[in-house]
Design an enzyme around this catalytic site. Structure first.
Site, mmCIF file in Angstrom:
data_model
loop_
_atom_site.group_PDB
_atom_site.id
_atom_site.type_symbol
_atom_site.label_atom_id
_atom_site.label_comp_id
_atom_site.label_asym_id
_atom_site.label_seq_id
_atom_site.Cartn_x
_atom_site.Cartn_y
_atom_site.Cartn_z
ATOM 1 N N LEU A 78 0.796 -1.221 0.000
ATOM 2 C CA LEU A 78 0.000 0.000 0.000
ATOM 3 C C LEU A 78 0.832 1.275 0.000
ATOM 4 O O LEU A 78 0.311 2.367 0.198
ATOM 5 C CB LEU A 78 -0.971 -0.018 1.185
ATOM 6 C CG LEU A 78 -1.959 -1.196 1.156
ATOM 7 C CD1 LEU A 78 -2.835 -1.187 2.399
ATOM 8 C CD2 LEU A 78 -2.799 -1.201 -0.105
ATOM 9 N N CYS A 79 2.138 1.149 -0.244
ATOM 10 C CA CYS A 79 3.007 2.327 -0.334
ATOM 11 C C CYS A 79 2.802 3.043 -1.672
ATOM 12 O O CYS A 79 2.636 2.402 -2.698
ATOM 13 C CB CYS A 79 4.480 1.923 -0.249
ATOM 14 S SG CYS A 79 5.101 1.800 1.405
ATOM 15 N N HIS A 80 2.872 4.365 -1.613
ATOM 16 C CA HIS A 80 2.825 5.161 -2.834
ATOM 17 C C HIS A 80 4.206 5.153 -3.484
ATOM 18 O O HIS A 80 5.211 5.258 -2.780
ATOM 19 C CB HIS A 80 2.460 6.616 -2.517
ATOM 20 C CG HIS A 80 1.060 6.787 -2.053
ATOM 21 N ND1 HIS A 80 0.684 6.577 -0.745
ATOM 22 C CD2 HIS A 80 -0.062 7.150 -2.717
ATOM 23 C CE1 HIS A 80 -0.610 6.802 -0.631
ATOM 24 N NE2 HIS A 80 -1.090 7.154 -1.805
ATOM 25 N N MET A 116 8.962 4.481 4.955
ATOM 26 C CA MET A 116 9.066 3.099 4.485
ATOM 27 C C MET A 116 10.262 2.912 3.559
ATOM 28 O O MET A 116 10.892 1.854 3.565
ATOM 29 C CB MET A 116 7.771 2.662 3.798
ATOM 30 C CG MET A 116 6.582 2.585 4.745
ATOM 31 S SD MET A 116 6.896 1.642 6.266
ATOM 32 C CE MET A 116 7.332 0.048 5.617
ATOM 33 N N GLU A 117 10.593 3.930 2.791
ATOM 34 C CA GLU A 117 11.758 3.846 1.910
ATOM 35 C C GLU A 117 13.038 3.747 2.727
ATOM 36 O O GLU A 117 13.927 2.943 2.418
ATOM 37 C CB GLU A 117 11.792 5.057 0.970
ATOM 38 C CG GLU A 117 10.755 5.008 -0.130
ATOM 39 C CD GLU A 117 9.316 5.243 0.319
ATOM 40 O OE1 GLU A 117 8.408 4.963 -0.483
ATOM 41 O OE2 GLU A 117 9.086 5.698 1.465
ATOM 42 N N ASP A 131 23.809 -11.914 3.164
ATOM 43 C CA ASP A 131 23.914 -12.767 1.980
ATOM 44 C C ASP A 131 25.351 -12.928 1.520
ATOM 45 O O ASP A 131 25.786 -14.027 1.177
ATOM 46 C CB ASP A 131 23.064 -12.191 0.853
ATOM 47 C CG ASP A 131 23.116 -13.058 -0.393
ATOM 48 O OD1 ASP A 131 22.859 -14.271 -0.285
ATOM 49 O OD2 ASP A 131 23.428 -12.520 -1.470
#
Length: 162
Positions: A78-80, A116-117, A131
């Protein structure tokens, strides 16, 4: 403590939706997020010496973090999608506790924040270190992923305690 805030990603009937930001003002938005990865001292020494089999671990992790910030809307449903104006990634190794801390700053000028970014970038940067080094240290731990600070928008400036 006052009234609890409503979750903004649900409509009146409880269905998930993308928040309408069309009426919000475009402002400069900045977010900083951090986390760390803890590892064996020998693993950290290998990273810092540049002797890792896969190459420049922190250099690759920096590029992965930046790429993750740019693709956050593809990963978080739901992030823009945002036009980022800057993403910076800093690593701080700590030989005393065998860790590397990441600090990501994400910026945009827009109608919604970049928290969020910044968080996604920090998490992916740390997972990239994992990793690249897992062949020699499977016991590494990613810890403390959190938002440190956000600026801009109607809610203004927020800073994490501590």
């Amino acid at each position: 403590m006052g009234e609890p805030a409503n979750f903004t990603h649900f409509d009146a009937s409880g269905q998930a939706h993308m928040v309408d930001v069309g009426e919000k003002a475009e402002t400069r938005r900045v977010a900083r997020a951090e986390g760390r990865i803890v590892m064996e001292p020998a693993t950290l020494a290998m990273i810092l010496s540049g002797d890792a089999k896969k190459g420049d671990v922190l250099g690759v992790a920096r590029i992965a973090a930046i790429q993750a910030a740019k693709r956050t809307a593809e990963l978080i449903p739901l992030c823009h999608p945002l036009a980022l104006t800057r993403v910076s990634v800093e690593f701080t190794p700590d030989a005393a506790d065998g860790s590397v801390t990441i600090l990501v700053t994400a910026e945009t000028t827009g109608r919604t924040g970049v928290e969020m970014e910044a968080l996604t970038a920090a998490g992916i940067g740390l997972l990239t270190i994992y990793d690249m080094c897992k062949a020699v240290d499977r016991g590494m731990r990613v810890e403390g992923l959190r938002l440190c600070e956000k600026l801009g928008g109607k809610s203004g400036h927020w800073q994490a305690p501590g």
